[in-house]
Design a protein around this motif. Structure first.
Motif, PDB file in Angstrom:
ATOM      1  N   HIS A 265       0.831  -1.207   0.000  1.00  0.00           N
ATOM      2  CA  HIS A 265       0.000   0.000   0.000  1.00  0.00           C
ATOM      3  C   HIS A 265       0.862   1.251   0.000  1.00  0.00           C
ATOM      4  CE1 HIS A 265      -3.865  -1.947   0.545  1.00  0.00           C
ATOM      5  NE2 HIS A 265      -3.273  -2.770   1.381  1.00  0.00           N
ATOM      6  N   ASP A 266       0.419   2.250  -0.742  1.00  0.00           N
ATOM      7  CA  ASP A 266       1.089   3.551  -0.777  1.00  0.00           C
ATOM      8  C   ASP A 266       0.447   4.427   0.294  1.00  0.00           C
ATOM      9  OD1 ASP A 266       2.163   6.031  -1.303  1.00  0.00           O
ATOM     10  OD2 ASP A 266       1.913   5.882  -3.482  1.00  0.00           O
ATOM     11  N   GLU A 267       1.196   4.738   1.331  1.00  0.00           N
ATOM     12  CA  GLU A 267       0.644   5.508   2.447  1.00  0.00           C
ATOM     13  C   GLU A 267       0.335   6.948   2.050  1.00  0.00           C
ATOM     14  OE1 GLU A 267       2.518   5.044   6.190  1.00  0.00           O
ATOM     15  OE2 GLU A 267       2.740   2.882   5.945  1.00  0.00           O
ATOM     16  N   LYS A 268       0.960   7.455   0.980  1.00  0.00           N
ATOM     17  CA  LYS A 268       0.699   8.811   0.523  1.00  0.00           C
ATOM     18  C   LYS A 268      -0.559   8.900  -0.334  1.00  0.00           C
ATOM     19  CE  LYS A 268       5.552  10.112   0.550  1.00  0.00           C
ATOM     20  NZ  LYS A 268       6.708  10.503  -0.277  1.00  0.00           N
ATOM     21  N   LYS A 269      -0.969   7.773  -0.898  1.00  0.00           N
ATOM     22  CA  LYS A 269      -2.158   7.733  -1.754  1.00  0.00           C
ATOM     23  C   LYS A 269      -3.073   6.606  -1.270  1.00  0.00           C
ATOM     24  CE  LYS A 269       0.322   9.098  -5.954  1.00  0.00           C
ATOM     25  NZ  LYS A 269       0.700   8.625  -7.289  1.00  0.00           N
ATOM     26  N   PRO A 270      -4.026   6.911  -0.398  1.00  0.00           N
ATOM     27  CA  PRO A 270      -4.927   5.869   0.106  1.00  0.00           C
ATOM     28  C   PRO A 270      -5.638   5.144  -1.042  1.00  0.00           C
ATOM     29  CG  PRO A 270      -5.215   7.910   1.327  1.00  0.00           C
ATOM     30  CD  PRO A 270      -4.309   8.212   0.184  1.00  0.00           C
ATOM     31  N   GLY A 271      -5.699   3.833  -0.945  1.00  0.00           N
ATOM     32  CA  GLY A 271      -6.351   3.030  -1.970  1.00  0.00           C
ATOM     33  C   GLY A 271      -5.463   2.698  -3.145  1.00  0.00           C
ATOM     34  N   ASP A 272      -4.215   3.142  -3.106  1.00  0.00           N
ATOM     35  CA  ASP A 272      -3.283   2.876  -4.208  1.00  0.00           C
ATOM     36  C   ASP A 272      -2.130   2.031  -3.685  1.00  0.00           C
ATOM     37  OD1 ASP A 272      -2.280   2.908  -6.748  1.00  0.00           O
ATOM     38  OD2 ASP A 272      -1.941   5.064  -6.844  1.00  0.00           O
ATOM     39  N   VAL A 273      -1.339   1.503  -4.592  1.00  0.00           N
ATOM     40  CA  VAL A 273      -0.172   0.713  -4.199  1.00  0.00           C
ATOM     41  C   VAL A 273       1.094   1.413  -4.681  1.00  0.00           C
ATOM     42  CG1 VAL A 273      -1.370  -1.506  -4.179  1.00  0.00           C
ATOM     43  CG2 VAL A 273      -0.323  -0.710  -6.277  1.00  0.00           C
ATOM     44  N   LEU A 274       2.197   1.130  -4.000  1.00  0.00           N
ATOM     45  CA  LEU A 274       3.487   1.671  -4.409  1.00  0.00           C
ATOM     46  C   LEU A 274       3.893   1.069  -5.745  1.00  0.00           C
ATOM     47  CD1 LEU A 274       5.526   1.583  -1.085  1.00  0.00           C
ATOM     48  CD2 LEU A 274       4.806   3.618  -2.347  1.00  0.00           C
ATOM     49  N   LYS A 275       4.440   1.905  -6.589  1.00  0.00           N
ATOM     50  CA  LYS A 275       4.914   1.441  -7.885  1.00  0.00           C
ATOM     51  C   LYS A 275       6.360   0.983  -7.743  1.00  0.00           C
ATOM     52  CE  LYS A 275       1.081   2.600  -9.719  1.00  0.00           C
ATOM     53  NZ  LYS A 275       0.075   1.586  -9.728  1.00  0.00           N
ATOM     54  N   ALA A 276       6.646  -0.156  -8.344  1.00  0.00           N
ATOM     55  CA  ALA A 276       8.010  -0.682  -8.341  1.00  0.00           C
ATOM     56  C   ALA A 276       8.539  -0.577  -9.772  1.00  0.00           C
ATOM     57  CB  ALA A 276       8.022  -2.121  -7.856  1.00  0.00           C
ATOM     58  N   PRO A 277       9.424   0.375 -10.041  1.00  0.00           N
ATOM     59  CA  PRO A 277       9.936   0.549 -11.403  1.00  0.00           C
ATOM     60  C   PRO A 277      10.504  -0.753 -11.969  1.00  0.00           C
ATOM     61  CG  PRO A 277      10.707   2.317  -9.973  1.00  0.00           C
ATOM     62  CD  PRO A 277      10.047   1.299  -9.097  1.00  0.00           C
ATOM     63  N   GLY A 278      10.065  -1.070 -13.161  1.00  0.00           N
ATOM     64  CA  GLY A 278      10.561  -2.265 -13.839  1.00  0.00           C
ATOM     65  C   GLY A 278       9.871  -3.554 -13.440  1.00  0.00           C
ATOM     66  N   ASP A 279       8.959  -3.508 -12.502  1.00  0.00           N
ATOM     67  CA  ASP A 279       8.256  -4.722 -12.059  1.00  0.00           C
ATOM     68  C   ASP A 279       7.040  -4.933 -12.954  1.00  0.00           C
ATOM     69  OD1 ASP A 279       6.984  -6.800 -10.811  1.00  0.00           O
ATOM     70  OD2 ASP A 279       6.933  -5.865  -8.829  1.00  0.00           O
ATOM     71  N   HIS A 280       7.087  -5.979 -13.789  1.00  0.00           N
ATOM     72  CA  HIS A 280       5.985  -6.241 -14.719  1.00  0.00           C
ATOM     73  C   HIS A 280       4.690  -6.611 -13.990  1.00  0.00           C
ATOM     74  CE1 HIS A 280       7.433 -10.316 -13.948  1.00  0.00           C
ATOM     75  NE2 HIS A 280       6.242 -10.734 -14.357  1.00  0.00           N
ATOM     76  N   LEU A 281       4.784  -7.014 -12.734  1.00  0.00           N
ATOM     77  CA  LEU A 281       3.584  -7.367 -11.976  1.00  0.00           C
ATOM     78  C   LEU A 281       2.771  -6.128 -11.583  1.00  0.00           C
ATOM     79  CD1 LEU A 281       4.908 -10.278  -9.728  1.00  0.00           C
ATOM     80  CD2 LEU A 281       3.586 -10.424 -11.852  1.00  0.00           C
TER      81      LEU A 281
END
Length: 122
Positions: A28-44
């Protein structure tokens, strides 16, 4: 996504191995509720995003029931002062056996029109 999975409102088929792999690894992205952290280069990331967008589209794109569309059009006519057209549309609704239960809504529309403030251009 996790909530609807837990409630059993969404099921993932075993034919979606990438999605099954992607969900547990999302944070979970704590700065954006309801969103997930982006992992650069992660195809998932793309796999999880696709699922989220699909769920969001499914949840938010519902068609209004026909009865509601008709009732709104009658209300609009009455609010515009076109009571004749509103009455005719209401009579058409009464004649339609599938829409008879909306005939009572005409009384509400009439009350709303009578109690509304007079228009200055009238």
């Amino acid at each position: 996504m996790y909530q609807i999975l837990q409630k059993g409102e969404w099921q993932i088929a075993d034919t979606c191995p990438k999605l099954i792999e992607a969900l547990p690894s999302r944070i979970h992205d704590e700065k954006k509720p309801g969103d997930v952290l982006k992992a650069p280069g992660d195809h998932l990331d793309d796999v999880a995003d696709d699922a989220r967008y699909g769920i969001y589209t499914f949840i938010t794109t519902t068609e209004k029931p026909r009865e509601l569309v008709v009732a709104e059009s009658i209300r609009r006519l009455a609010e515009q002062g076109d009571l004749t057209s509103a009455f005719i549309r209401g009579q058409q609704m009464i004649a339609d056996p599938q829409l008879r239960h909306f005939a009572n809504g005409l009384a509400v529309i009439r009350r709303a029109h009578v109690t509304s403030e007079p228009k200055e251009d009238c």
